[in-house]
Design an enzyme around this catalytic site. Sequence first.
Site, mmCIF file in Angstrom:
data_model
loop_
_atom_site.group_PDB
_atom_site.id
_atom_site.type_symbol
_atom_site.label_atom_id
_atom_site.label_comp_id
_atom_site.label_asym_id
_atom_site.label_seq_id
_atom_site.Cartn_x
_atom_site.Cartn_y
_atom_site.Cartn_z
ATOM 1 N N SER A 1 16.001 -2.933 -27.072
ATOM 2 C CA SER A 1 16.942 -1.833 -27.241
ATOM 3 C C SER A 1 18.114 -2.263 -28.113
ATOM 4 C CB SER A 1 17.455 -1.374 -25.874
ATOM 5 O OG SER A 1 18.471 -0.414 -26.023
ATOM 6 N N SER A 2 18.578 -1.338 -28.946
ATOM 7 C CA SER A 2 19.762 -1.608 -29.764
ATOM 8 C C SER A 2 21.045 -1.257 -29.030
ATOM 9 C CB SER A 2 19.676 -0.804 -31.069
ATOM 10 O OG SER A 2 19.612 0.586 -30.782
ATOM 11 N N GLU B 1 2.116 -2.108 -22.923
ATOM 12 C CA GLU B 1 2.143 -0.681 -23.277
ATOM 13 C C GLU B 1 1.082 -0.321 -24.326
ATOM 14 O OE1 GLU B 1 6.830 0.191 -22.190
ATOM 15 O OE2 GLU B 1 6.251 -0.385 -24.239
ATOM 16 N N LYS C 1 17.919 -6.202 -22.908
ATOM 17 C CA LYS C 1 16.797 -5.453 -22.322
ATOM 18 C C LYS C 1 15.521 -5.768 -23.108
ATOM 19 C CE LYS C 1 15.443 -0.694 -21.170
ATOM 20 N NZ LYS C 1 14.309 -0.492 -22.110
ATOM 21 N N THR D 1 0.867 -1.178 0.000
ATOM 22 C CA THR D 1 0.000 0.000 0.000
ATOM 23 C C THR D 1 0.904 1.229 0.000
ATOM 24 O OG1 THR D 1 -0.122 0.070 2.420
ATOM 25 C CG2 THR D 1 -1.822 -1.205 1.271
ATOM 26 N N HIS D 2 0.485 2.290 -0.670
ATOM 27 C CA HIS D 2 1.289 3.516 -0.791
ATOM 28 C C HIS D 2 2.652 3.238 -1.422
ATOM 29 C CE1 HIS D 2 -1.592 5.567 1.934
ATOM 30 N NE2 HIS D 2 -1.588 4.404 2.576
#
Length: 233
Positions: A164-165, A177, A170, A33-34
């Site tokens: 990622s190049s 998304e 990654k 929480t928070h």
Amino acid sequence: YRSIGFLRSLKRLEDSLREKGRKFHDVLKPGRTHLRDAVPITLGIEFEAYADLIKRDYGNIIRAMNMLREIHLGGTAIGSGINTHTMFRSLVIEELNKYTRLDLHHAKNYFELNYNMEAFVNYSNSLRVLALNLIKVGNDLMLMSSGPNAGLNEINLPEVEPGSSIMPGKVNPSIIEPLIMVCYNILGNDQTIMLAAKSGNFELNVFTPIIAHKLLSSIDLLRNSIDMFNDKC
């Protein structure tokens, strides 16, 4: 018919989340929480809650769909039915039900339904709530999978593409998304429908084309993105 296919996709997502809930039943993790550690919870409980979230939205959409069964076809210009045969209203609904099996029925008040877009607004609202909940689920999954070395790293999302190049290895959450981006689009469509619905004057709302366009767009976008999310994430 678009709604029926969309609902099948939504039910399939609920089933997938519930299956993950069973699979992760004994996986212990911190509840939060928070954005701070709270008390222990299992990953299974979290996914079961996501499934129930989708189930609730499914029910909301079904109830909103039922409002769309009341139609005022035959009301003509202002709802009076002027210039139509006296049997037109009953015959056209009878034929529509024969071919569609949608259980359509007459408007209680043809004048009112000629300008009142409440049924479409209500349906769009149910899609907006679903979009908000999908954003919440997507954000949770991205946070739980963050890292892996400098984040939470509690779950692994499927690797669908190199991210990622310049940073080999990654992998980004490239399914979640676009799901969230679609949901933002749904929120915009809902705003357009709301504005169009309140802009009718006197006996007719002339903005029904944009309402129909945005509503059908929302249904198609959500169905496609939910299928992608379900199959690839």
